[in-house]
Design a protein around this motif. Structure first.
Motif, PDB file in Angstrom:
ATOM      1  N   PRO A  36      20.761  -1.455 123.065  1.00  0.00           N
ATOM      2  CA  PRO A  36      19.336  -1.731 123.019  1.00  0.00           C
ATOM      3  C   PRO A  36      18.729  -2.484 122.304  1.00  0.00           C
ATOM      4  O   PRO A  36      19.030  -3.226 121.199  1.00  0.00           O
ATOM      5  N   HIS A  37      17.344  -2.779 122.469  1.00  0.00           N
ATOM      6  CA  HIS A  37      16.614  -3.451 121.371  1.00  0.00           C
ATOM      7  C   HIS A  37      16.086  -2.901 120.832  1.00  0.00           C
ATOM      8  O   HIS A  37      15.422  -1.895 120.713  1.00  0.00           O
ATOM      9  N   VAL A  72      22.800   2.872 112.968  1.00  0.00           N
ATOM     10  CA  VAL A  72      22.015   2.094 112.344  1.00  0.00           C
ATOM     11  C   VAL A  72      22.256   0.429 112.302  1.00  0.00           C
ATOM     12  O   VAL A  72      21.599  -0.387 112.750  1.00  0.00           O
ATOM     13  N   ALA A  73      23.578   0.141 112.798  1.00  0.00           N
ATOM     14  CA  ALA A  73      24.169  -1.387 113.637  1.00  0.00           C
ATOM     15  C   ALA A  73      22.738  -1.149 115.001  1.00  0.00           C
ATOM     16  O   ALA A  73      23.352  -2.732 115.059  1.00  0.00           O
ATOM     17  N   ASP A  74      22.570  -0.477 115.799  1.00  0.00           N
ATOM     18  CA  ASP A  74      22.163  -0.852 116.894  1.00  0.00           C
ATOM     19  C   ASP A  74      20.698  -1.041 116.405  1.00  0.00           C
ATOM     20  O   ASP A  74      19.919  -1.922 116.883  1.00  0.00           O
ATOM     21  N   ALA A  75      19.858  -0.839 115.254  1.00  0.00           N
ATOM     22  CA  ALA A  75      19.069  -0.774 115.327  1.00  0.00           C
ATOM     23  C   ALA A  75      18.873  -1.956 114.446  1.00  0.00           C
ATOM     24  O   ALA A  75      17.725  -2.895 113.679  1.00  0.00           O
ATOM     25  N   ASN A  76      19.611  -2.346 114.203  1.00  0.00           N
ATOM     26  CA  ASN A  76      19.687  -4.243 113.292  1.00  0.00           C
ATOM     27  C   ASN A  76      20.333  -4.988 114.248  1.00  0.00           C
ATOM     28  O   ASN A  76      20.669  -5.948 114.004  1.00  0.00           O
ATOM     29  N   ARG A  77      20.423  -5.246 115.896  1.00  0.00           N
ATOM     30  CA  ARG A  77      21.029  -5.646 116.128  1.00  0.00           C
ATOM     31  C   ARG A  77      22.247  -5.977 115.912  1.00  0.00           C
ATOM     32  O   ARG A  77      22.405  -7.537 115.799  1.00  0.00           O
ATOM     33  N   LEU A  92      17.945  -2.646 105.755  1.00  0.00           N
ATOM     34  CA  LEU A  92      18.219  -2.531 106.985  1.00  0.00           C
ATOM     35  C   LEU A  92      17.050  -1.410 107.823  1.00  0.00           C
ATOM     36  O   LEU A  92      17.188   0.025 106.674  1.00  0.00           O
ATOM     37  N   ARG A  93      17.511  -1.697 108.721  1.00  0.00           N
ATOM     38  CA  ARG A  93      16.333  -0.539 109.492  1.00  0.00           C
ATOM     39  C   ARG A  93      17.420   0.494 110.048  1.00  0.00           C
ATOM     40  O   ARG A  93      18.467   0.713 110.498  1.00  0.00           O
ATOM     41  N   ILE A  94      16.231   1.523 109.709  1.00  0.00           N
ATOM     42  CA  ILE A  94      17.329   3.108 110.090  1.00  0.00           C
ATOM     43  C   ILE A  94      16.349   4.324 111.634  1.00  0.00           C
ATOM     44  O   ILE A  94      14.774   3.788 111.117  1.00  0.00           O
ATOM     45  N   ALA A  95      17.176   3.550 112.220  1.00  0.00           N
ATOM     46  CA  ALA A  95      16.326   4.346 113.891  1.00  0.00           C
ATOM     47  C   ALA A  95      16.862   5.476 114.258  1.00  0.00           C
ATOM     48  O   ALA A  95      17.804   6.186 114.393  1.00  0.00           O
ATOM     49  N   GLN A  96      15.650   6.119 115.166  1.00  0.00           N
ATOM     50  CA  GLN A  96      16.243   6.851 115.951  1.00  0.00           C
ATOM     51  C   GLN A  96      17.357   6.239 117.347  1.00  0.00           C
ATOM     52  O   GLN A  96      16.924   5.438 117.840  1.00  0.00           O
ATOM     53  N   PRO A  97      17.641   6.500 118.107  1.00  0.00           N
ATOM     54  CA  PRO A  97      18.339   6.505 118.910  1.00  0.00           C
ATOM     55  C   PRO A  97      17.368   6.378 120.663  1.00  0.00           C
ATOM     56  O   PRO A  97      15.897   6.797 120.018  1.00  0.00           O
ATOM     57  N   GLU A  98      17.968   5.017 120.849  1.00  0.00           N
ATOM     58  CA  GLU A  98      16.778   4.291 122.313  1.00  0.00           C
ATOM     59  C   GLU A  98      16.326   5.780 122.928  1.00  0.00           C
ATOM     60  O   GLU A  98      17.186   6.494 123.378  1.00  0.00           O
ATOM     61  N   GLY A  99      15.241   6.040 123.285  1.00  0.00           N
ATOM     62  CA  GLY A  99      14.503   6.832 123.740  1.00  0.00           C
ATOM     63  C   GLY A  99      13.748   8.375 123.175  1.00  0.00           C
ATOM     64  O   GLY A  99      13.569   9.362 123.751  1.00  0.00           O
TER      65      GLY A  99
END
Length: 106
Positions: A36-37, A72-77, A92-99
């Motif tokens: 994801p972006h 964590v990996a996805d949120a930081n490309r 590192l950015r911590i984020a929700q999954p896409e959607g």
């Protein structure tokens, strides 16, 4: 024939497909999963890397489950997730999954 993954797997929402060999054997496989972006992921926090950090430990502390390291990996490309913890001081950015919507102003 569908692949079954745990709900916390990065592949849980990935479509499965079946290929049939010339002799009629059905082989299940996963459709391609695109990263994801990160800018489209709702942030929930951050983590500053210290020497000896590992993504599974960061995910356990930030998300409550070490198997969510891929978020964590996805949120930081990250194509090579182990590189995320190689440089102490990196944020590192911590984020929700896409959607999934996140907490505003994080």
């Amino acid at each position: 024939m569908a692949a079954n993954f745990a709900a916390n797997s990065r592949y849980a929402a990935t479509e499965s497909r079946t290929w049939t060999t010339p002799d009629g054997q059905a082989i299940a496989y996963l459709a391609r999963r695109f990263l994801p972006h990160p800018e489209n992921l709702a942030g929930t926090g951050s983590h500053v890397v210290v020497a000896g950090d590992r993504l599974d430990n960061i995910a356990a502390a930030a998300l409550g489950d070490p198997e969510l390291w891929w978020r964590v990996a996805d949120a930081n490309r990250a194509m090579l997730p182990r590189e995320l913890t190689g440089e102490p001081g990196t944020t590192l950015r911590i984020a929700q999954p896409e959607g999934v919507p996140g907490v505003p102003h994080v």
